[in-house]
Design a protein around this motif. Structure first.
Motif, short mmCIF file in Angstrom:
data_model
loop_
_atom_site.label_atom_id
_atom_site.label_comp_id
_atom_site.label_asym_id
_atom_site.label_seq_id
_atom_site.Cartn_x
_atom_site.Cartn_y
_atom_site.Cartn_z
N PHE A 5 0.84 -1.20 0.00
CA PHE A 5 0.00 0.00 0.00
C PHE A 5 0.87 1.25 0.00
N GLY A 6 1.88 1.28 0.85
CA GLY A 6 2.74 2.46 0.97
C GLY A 6 3.45 2.81 -0.33
N LYS A 7 4.01 1.80 -0.98
CA LYS A 7 4.70 2.04 -2.25
C LYS A 7 3.71 2.50 -3.33
N GLN A 8 2.55 1.88 -3.34
CA GLN A 8 1.53 2.26 -4.31
C GLN A 8 1.08 3.70 -4.07
N LEU A 9 0.86 4.06 -2.81
CA LEU A 9 0.45 5.41 -2.48
C LEU A 9 1.51 6.42 -2.91
N ARG A 10 2.75 6.14 -2.59
CA ARG A 10 3.84 7.06 -2.95
C ARG A 10 3.92 7.25 -4.46
N LEU A 64 -4.83 -0.74 -2.70
CA LEU A 64 -4.43 -1.76 -1.71
C LEU A 64 -3.63 -2.91 -2.32
N GLY A 65 -3.48 -2.89 -3.64
CA GLY A 65 -2.72 -3.95 -4.29
C GLY A 65 -3.52 -5.22 -4.53
#
Length: 128
Positions: A5-10, A64-65
């Motif tokens: 989630f964090g990588k996707q958000l960034r 959320l992947g």
């Protein structure tokens, strides 16, 4: 393997051109909260997740992947796009209409190419 989630958000935040502070202001949270999300040290509640997805123009599943489009074909296409944009960003002296392009202009074109690729893959997946 799915993207966190964090990588996707960034990635999506940068694609949309938001700083952490700008996104935080739109969500009425602190910039450090966005930083924690991007480091996967904290997860947003349902309401914030919906707002993030809306602001970044993606589904919550994609954020959320859960809808990762990780097929071999999609990965291959995204790898080609990454290679192309990396080469563009390294080029010196690129011109548009006879005027030199700034590094910021080149970065915007690269992000537009990435977005177009992701949209094309999503549309292709929806047709399957």
């Amino acid at each position: 393997m799915a993207v966190s989630f964090g990588k996707q958000l960034r990635h999506l935040r940068k694609v949309k051109g938001f700083t952490q502070k700008e996104l935080a202001d739109k969500l009425n949270v602190s910039a450090s909260c966005i930083g924690m999300y991007e480091q996967d040290k904290r997860k947003p509640d349902g309401d914030i997740l919906l707002k993030i997805a809306s602001l970044l123009d993606v589904s919550t599943d994609f954020l959320l992947g859960l809808d990762s489009y990780d097929s071999a074909k999609s990965k291959e296409v995204l790898d080609v796009i990454d290679d192309l944009t990396a080469q563009l960003e390294l080029q010196k002296g690129l011109m548009y209409n006879g005027s030199p392009m700034s590094q910021d202009d080149i970065s915007k074109i690269c992000e537009a190419i990435k977005i177009a690729g992701e949209v094309a893959l999503r549309r292709s997946k929806e047709k399957e």
